[in-house]
Design a protein around this motif. Structure first.
Motif, PDB file in Angstrom:
ATOM      1  N   LEU C 168     100.384  28.889  58.912  1.00  6.19           N
ATOM      2  CA  LEU C 168     100.750  29.470  57.619  1.00  6.19           C
ATOM      3  C   LEU C 168      99.907  28.845  56.501  1.00  6.19           C
ATOM      4  O   LEU C 168      99.532  29.526  55.553  1.00  6.19           O
ATOM      5  N   GLY C 169      99.601  27.566  56.624  1.00  7.97           N
ATOM      6  CA  GLY C 169      98.720  26.917  55.637  1.00  7.97           C
ATOM      7  C   GLY C 169      97.363  27.610  55.599  1.00  7.97           C
ATOM      8  O   GLY C 169      96.847  27.966  54.530  1.00  7.97           O
ATOM      9  N   ALA C 170      96.780  27.816  56.771  1.00  9.94           N
ATOM     10  CA  ALA C 170      95.467  28.468  56.841  1.00  9.94           C
ATOM     11  C   ALA C 170      95.579  29.935  56.407  1.00  9.94           C
ATOM     12  O   ALA C 170      94.709  30.454  55.703  1.00  9.94           O
ATOM     13  N   TYR C 171      96.674  30.563  56.813  1.00  4.47           N
ATOM     14  CA  TYR C 171      96.902  31.972  56.453  1.00  4.47           C
ATOM     15  C   TYR C 171      97.002  32.133  54.937  1.00  4.47           C
ATOM     16  O   TYR C 171      96.451  33.061  54.353  1.00  4.47           O
ATOM     17  N   GLN C 172      97.692  31.178  54.308  1.00  2.00           N
ATOM     18  CA  GLN C 172      97.836  31.259  52.860  1.00  2.00           C
ATOM     19  C   GLN C 172      96.487  31.063  52.158  1.00  2.00           C
ATOM     20  O   GLN C 172      96.175  31.755  51.194  1.00  2.00           O
ATOM     21  N   ALA C 173      95.695  30.130  52.679  1.00  2.00           N
ATOM     22  CA  ALA C 173      94.363  29.931  52.115  1.00  2.00           C
ATOM     23  C   ALA C 173      93.543  31.211  52.295  1.00  2.00           C
ATOM     24  O   ALA C 173      92.799  31.633  51.394  1.00  2.00           O
ATOM     25  N   LEU C 174      93.717  31.843  53.448  1.00  4.82           N
ATOM     26  CA  LEU C 174      93.012  33.104  53.720  1.00  4.82           C
ATOM     27  C   LEU C 174      93.477  34.192  52.751  1.00  4.82           C
ATOM     28  O   LEU C 174      92.664  34.925  52.189  1.00  4.82           O
ATOM     29  N   GLN C 175      94.790  34.290  52.548  1.00  2.48           N
ATOM     30  CA  GLN C 175      95.313  35.305  51.636  1.00  2.48           C
ATOM     31  C   GLN C 175      94.787  35.091  50.218  1.00  2.48           C
ATOM     32  O   GLN C 175      94.526  36.037  49.495  1.00  2.48           O
ATOM     33  N   ARG C 176      94.628  33.825  49.849  1.00  2.00           N
ATOM     34  CA  ARG C 176      94.095  33.527  48.515  1.00  2.00           C
ATOM     35  C   ARG C 176      92.677  34.095  48.384  1.00  2.00           C
ATOM     36  O   ARG C 176      92.316  34.678  47.361  1.00  2.00           O
ATOM     37  N   MET C 177      91.888  33.955  49.439  1.00  2.00           N
ATOM     38  CA  MET C 177      90.513  34.442  49.372  1.00  2.00           C
ATOM     39  C   MET C 177      90.466  35.964  49.520  1.00  2.00           C
ATOM     40  O   MET C 177      89.541  36.600  49.029  1.00  2.00           O
ATOM     41  N   ILE C 178      91.458  36.547  50.174  1.00  3.64           N
ATOM     42  CA  ILE C 178      91.527  38.018  50.214  1.00  3.64           C
ATOM     43  C   ILE C 178      91.808  38.528  48.807  1.00  3.64           C
ATOM     44  O   ILE C 178      91.168  39.457  48.325  1.00  3.64           O
ATOM     45  N   ALA C 179      92.761  37.854  48.133  1.00  5.84           N
ATOM     46  CA  ALA C 179      93.088  38.244  46.757  1.00  5.84           C
ATOM     47  C   ALA C 179      91.873  38.085  45.861  1.00  5.84           C
ATOM     48  O   ALA C 179      91.668  38.857  44.919  1.00  5.84           O
ATOM     49  N   ALA C 180      91.043  37.063  46.152  1.00  6.61           N
ATOM     50  CA  ALA C 180      89.864  36.818  45.324  1.00  6.61           C
ATOM     51  C   ALA C 180      88.742  37.797  45.658  1.00  6.61           C
ATOM     52  O   ALA C 180      87.680  37.759  45.033  1.00  6.61           O
ATOM     53  N   GLY C 181      88.962  38.627  46.654  1.00  8.53           N
ATOM     54  CA  GLY C 181      87.950  39.626  47.005  1.00  8.53           C
ATOM     55  C   GLY C 181      86.817  39.085  47.866  1.00  8.53           C
ATOM     56  O   GLY C 181      85.838  39.780  48.113  1.00  8.53           O
ATOM     57  N   LYS C 182      86.946  37.846  48.339  1.00  4.80           N
ATOM     58  CA  LYS C 182      85.853  37.267  49.135  1.00  4.80           C
ATOM     59  C   LYS C 182      86.028  37.524  50.633  1.00  4.80           C
ATOM     60  O   LYS C 182      85.077  37.413  51.393  1.00  4.80           O
TER      61      LYS C 182
END
Lengths: 255, 250, 637
Positions: C168-182
């Motif tokens: 979930l930690g990695a998933y959340q970091a991933l979701q943050r970068m999805i939100a950032a469009g990267k």
């Protein structure tokens, strides 16, 4: 005011507004119930005037003179009425809007209905008890505040008498008793819900929230229905006013 | 034992669906609910019929992929149990079992019992993280976290994102899911810097997905396979009010 | 095929730092011109996707589940190792390195394992900063516990859900970068082939599992983080969807496959109870701390366990390994369970199970203490089996759990195909022939957070973006292969389901290439598997069409790949004429029946090169050099 619009737009904002207005109503019904119990307290000698009056009437009059001279005569009541009407408007508007929003959240309902696991009868009937209470409030104001219905027996200022006379009719008493039971339903979920929504919560002491809700619901409902029952049962005596007056008798001081 | 299934079948999104009856015969108590469906599917494949489509993956109650409304109860009759860990011994010979997908405007049915839960990911994208770039972390023990706080945070973090809370809620609200994530992160000191933004943005994202609002029924908590408490909803209400009180959010 | 492990020179402790100081960099302004494909969103994939996106690369990430949060890393229970030495019990990078390489029975590269130990400390820092709610001491510091194969307490944990919390930690970091469009996330999308252009990995071809669309994606590098192939056994502790398609397809396009026969069998799983069972559930290894393992002395003794008197019980682990008793390592415990069951002394309806008995522990410590220690596990056991382990002994049996083998990678985690990187369980690199507990999580995150983001830059710096698009002929050609394969599966229209083939395949691999193997059995498997594969292509039944959600089609495609990998697994097991770690060849054992390694001849990584559907794969060796540790025989007597 941008922030308020944003706050109000969210379901949480609406819920918080419902909870805060709920706190106001809770305070109001509690004090109202307390005041009503004056019906059981009989009469009192008003020293300065040298007259006997019903405690109920003194209390009602006091609400008008409360806060003088900073407030003018009756001002407190008008402030309270304003706050209550505002709270009612917000409470009802939020509730209706939440209801509309929640209705849209499941456009295709379960073909085989959900089975409730823990939700209470009281919680499920909030959308019914709410509108019923609203109708009751309109009725109650027309009845006791403005005197527009059942007006044959209504005399301004004779609160004790008006209440007594109204509840002589069994079906009026019954309307009030039933309404108070609905109020109880609404409070049972509403009081707990109010604490939950306002985040008044501690996982280790949460048992108290349910106890608080149940206790105050019982106190308020029993307190309110005691009056119509007391009158129907003849525990509360018949009023004896001097003609066109709130005075019952003049005190013989011996002077 | 033999049971009768009434399963929601729907060919695709926005297509009409309805219950289809199947007989599941020779079922044994040691079968999981999904294994029971497997056997029904084997029979369908043998007849050349399309099997019942349902999401599942880990089958040990942790991935959150599975989820069926069984006889009107999300994840079925066992408390604190996902559909994959529900066993047939909780049913009786001759039972009729009605199986339906999660129903919510934000979880459109894709096929049969499969729904699209990507709305949950989008809620997390709105703030369900701590902004900490790889490599920029401080030494792990620099900030002590009181044990009771870490434990409560963990209570919330056990959410598996299955969506049963939404499925069970009379209002179709995602407050328990959203609150579990906000609660997990906002309780920890590491999550404090973004706490108000997180609370407001995630709630707003939840509503943008058209989930309903919470009216404190508690059905979500009862349906949650990880028994996550609605205390976290109260906690989030507080965080939300705190955000507006301090105005420290964007 | 040239296999250069590219191990940096210098002393062991300085290799990684030296390497970091000398590899090439991509400047911040140029990073956004590169596109990277990541297949898989577990600990490796999600952490890599987030880290690379944070660096500035554009990332496409793919997973077959409906959300990246569901990758099977989520099911890891026990914990994650790190060299923090918080308990002050003399842990160090060297000790973690040594335990890991020894646990792997000296079949891993020293440099890779040392690097893993080095970055393990950064992982904990990173995860705590991300909000992973690790267990804490009362003072607020991180708590540790001990784990198998180590004499220090170096395992960090979050209840029994460490994998979930790290993911979930990695998933959340991933979701943050999805939100950032990267990062562009592609869920419910399965990679079905790898595309090479001019010998370089330049993209993948996928099938959209909702619409059936076959689509290509082009990139400057392709990262496979698609996990292991333990599902080859059908019954395993893996998720139902775990598959080998991504790595196997890459293998068929030229990627070398290393040590396919190194699979780990976990000793404490709930046994198979019926023929319909679809999945095995792991019970934490910690149960062996207080539970006693036994079987009846008499074969075929069908009495209920509590009616078997003490002197008719065989506590075989305590008898054979007096020093370690019930706490012998995973591979030893698993093998012994199989041995007693093969003797006909197994328990339960199937006869494939041994008792894990808490009667004595309850007598000694009281029910309350046992409840505190294992309450949730007992509950889980009761939920699944319907038996109360406080009153009846648990039944356990080993199950496939993890695969140490995988695609071959060099020190940079790059395969022999340039531009193809493989991380986490999908590669072969760090665990040798046996993985220690709490090391899988460590490796996935080490690769994704700290190794790949650096080493991929070295490759990209040497390969400028060239604007390759998916309209290139190579993409067309691979797309056609994929579409043809899908059509072929749908066209067979036989009578048997994919699951029925999978079960049959799993049984063959389990019987002949499972916990213990021998030449005869492996040869038999090598004749059974091709026959089954032939039958598969004649008799598979896939109802429905391609243009819809079609789970039968997905399964059939995965089983087809497992069929081919199974053959390679057996071939590799046949080739390795020694016993080491999870690979136990019955012919090669010590007089006491323990694994007998042959360092003289087999101290190498077996590397297999694909050579066509019906020709034998080409075998290569990557010799293992031990400059810093001396391989020794493990003994637990």
């Amino acid at each position: 005011m941008n922030w308020f619009v944003r706050f109000y737009k969210s379901s949480l904002g609406k819920k918080i507004i419902m909870a805060v207005s709920g706190v106001i109503f809770f305070g109001f019904v509690f004090l109202h119930m307390y005041g009503n119990l004056k019906m059981f307290m009989g009469t009192e000698l008003v020293e300065g005037l040298g007259v006997y009056k019903y405690k109920m009437d003194i209390y009602a009059e006091h609400l008008r003179t409360f806060g003088e001279p900073i407030l003018t005569y009756g001002m407190l009541l008008w402030i309270l009425r304003f706050v209550l009407v505002l709270a009612l408007v917000l409470h009802v508007t939020s509730a209706v809007q939440l209801w509309l929003m929640n209705n849209k959240a499941r456009p295709q309902n379960y073909a085989n209905a959900l089975k409730s696991q823990v939700t209470t009868f009281f919680a499920r009937t909030m959308y019914y008890t709410g509108p019923l209470l609203f109708l009751y409030i309109v009725y109650h104001i027309l009845h006791f505040t403005t005197g527009d219905i059942h007006s044959s027996t209504h005399i301004e200022g004779q609160v004790y008498g008006n209440v007594y006379n109204a509840f002589q009719t069994w079906w009026i008493a019954l309307i009030y008793i039933v309404a108070m039971i609905f109020l109880g339903f609404h409070l049972q979920h509403g009081l707990w819900s109010m604490l939950q929504t306002l985040g008044i919560n501690n996982p280790k002491r949460n048992l108290w929230r349910k106890r608080f809700a149940t206790a105050f619901t019982l106190i308020i409902v029993l307190g309110f229905i005691a009056v119509p029952i007391g009158i129907q049962a003849g525990i509360i005596p018949e009023p004896h006013y001097q003609p066109n007056s709130t005075v019952i008798a003049y005190h013989e001081t011996g002077r | 034992m033999n049971v009768t299934l009434k399963v929601w079948r729907q060919k695709g999104p926005n297509q009409p669906g309805g219950f289809v009856e199947y007989k599941a015969e020779g079922i044994i108590g040691d079968m999981s609910f999904l294994e029971m469906l497997d056997t029904v599917n084997e029979g369908l494949v043998a007849k050349g019929e399309p099997p019942i489509a349902f999401d599942n993956d880990c089958r040990e109650g942790i991935c959150g992929m599975c989820g069926l409304v069984i006889n009107g109860v999300p994840h079925g009759p066992s408390k604190g149990t996902t559909t994959c860990e529900l066993y047939m011994r909780h049913f009786h010979d001759g039972d009729t079992i009605v199986i339906e997908p999660w129903r919510s405007v934000a979880f459109p049915v894709m096929k049969d019992l499969i729904v699209d839960r990507s709305a949950f990911d989008r809620i997390v994208q709105a703030g369900g993280y701590i902004s900490c770039k790889t490599g920029s972390a401080i030494e792990a023990n620099t900030i002590p976290v009181p044990k009771p706080i870490a434990d409560r945070s963990m209570d919330a973090a056990t959410c598996i994102g299955c969506g049963a809370c939404v499925a069970a809620c009379p209002n179709g609200s995602a407050m328990l899911f959203t609150s579990a994530k906000i609660g997990h992160l906002n309780l920890l000191p590491q999550g404090k810097p973004e706490r108000f933004n997180r609370a407001v943005h995630m709630i707003e994202a939840m509503e943008a997905e058209k989930f309903g609002g919470c009216t404190n029924h508690g059905e979500c908590e009862a349906a949650c396979p990880k028994s996550i408490s609605i205390d976290f909803i109260a906690f989030v209400n507080r965080e939300y009010m705190g955000a507006y009180w301090t105005a420290d959010f964007e | 095929m040239k296999l250069d492990a590219k191990i940096p020179p210098g002393p062991l402790a300085e290799k990684w730092d030296n390497h970091l100081n000398t590899i090439k960099l991509v400047s911040p302004a140029n990073k956004r011109k590169y596109r990277i494909i990541i297949v898989g969103s577990g600990l490796g994939g999600a952490s890599a996707a987030a880290s690379l996106a944070e660096l500035g690369y554009d990332v496409d990430c793919f997973c077959y589940q409906d959300s990246p949060r569901r990758a099977h890393s989520i099911a890891a229970q026990g914990g994650i190792n790190s060299t923090k030495n918080y308990p002050n019990d003399n842990d160090s990078i060297w000790r973690l390195f040594y335990d890991t390489i020894k646990g792997g029975d000296y079949r891993a590269r020293e440099a890779n394992v040392y690097r893993l130990a080095q970055v393990s400390s950064n992982i904990i820092d990173q995860c705590v900063a991300q909000g992973v709610p690790f267990a804490r001491e009362y003072g607020g510091q991180l708590a540790n516990r001990s784990f198998g194969g180590a004499q220090v307490s170096r395992t960090f944990y979050a209840r029994g859900q460490t994998g979930q919390q790290l993911l979930l930690g990695a998933y959340q970091a991933l979701q943050r970068m999805i939100a950032a469009g990267k990062v562009t996330m592609h869920t419910r999308t399965e990679m079905l082939d790898l595309v090479l252009v001019d010998g370089r990995a330049r993209g993948i071809v996928t099938r959209d599992m909702v619409t059936g669309d076959v689509r290509s994606y082009a990139a400057d590098a392709v990262v496979l983080a698609s996990g292991g192939y333990g599902n080859i056994f059908f019954l395993s502790t893996n998720a139902k969807g775990c598959n080998t398609t991504a790595i196997w397809r890459a293998h068929k396009r030229g990627a070398a496959f290393a040590n396919p026969c190194f699979t780990q069998i976990h000793p404490t799983c709930i046994p198979v109870s019926n023929e319909y069972q679809s999945k095995l559930t792991l019970m934490s290894e910690s149960l062996r701390n207080d539970g006693r393992i036994w079987v009846p002395k008499k074969p075929g003794d069908k009495r209920p366990p509590n009616e078997i008197p003490e002197d008719e019980r065989d506590y075989y682990l305590e008898r054979r390994y007096p020093a370690f008793g019930n706490l012998v390592p995973r591979d030893v415990a698993s093998r012994n369970a199989k041995m007693v069951c093969d003797e006909g002394r197994g328990v339960g309806i199937s006869g494939l199970g041994v008792y894990l008995d808490f009667r004595d522990a309850i007598k000694r410590l009281g029910k309350k203490v046992i409840e505190e220690r294992y309450g949730n596990l007992f509950e889980m056991y009761e939920r699944i089996t319907g038996e109360n382990p406080y009153e009846v002994p648990m039944r356990i049996y080993p199950a496939s759990h993890y695969t140490m083998g995988g695609l071959w990678v060099d020190y940079n985690l790059m395969n022999n195909i340039p531009g193809l990187f493989v991380i986490g369980e999908a590669n072969f690199s760090d665990h040798g022939a046996n993985r220690l507990g709490a090391s899988a999580l460590m490796q996935g995150l080490a690769d994704g957070y700290f190794v790949l983001p650096n080493t991929i830059g070295d490759f990209l710096a040497q390969h400028r973006p060239d604007g390759l698009k998916t309209d290139h002929d190579e993409f067309r050609a691979v797309e056609k292969d994929v579409v043809d394969n899908v059509k072929k599966l749908l066209a067979v229209n036989g009578t048997r389901s994919a699951d029925s083939f999978h079960k049959e395949l799993g049984k063959i691999v389990w019987d002949y290439c499972g916990m213990s193997r021998n030449k005869e059995g492996l040869q038999k498997a090598l004749s059974l598997i091709p026959a089954l594969r032939e039958e598969f292509w004649k008799d598979i039944k896939v109802p429905g069409d391609n243009e819809e959600i079609n789970q039968s089609l997905e399964k059939a495609g995965r089983v087809a790949e497992f069929m081919e990998l199974a053959e390679l697994m057996c071939l590799d097991a046949l080739n390795r004429e020694e016993s080491c770690g999870g690979h136990y060849r019955e012919e090669y054992q010590t007089p006491e029946g323990e694994a007998l390694r042959n360092d003289e001849e087999y101290s190498y990584v077996s590397v297999w090169e694909y050579s066509g559907e019906f020709s034998k794969p080409i075998f290569h060796k990557e010799p293992l050099q031990f400059e810093f540790v001396t391989p020794t025989q493990r003994s637990y007597k």
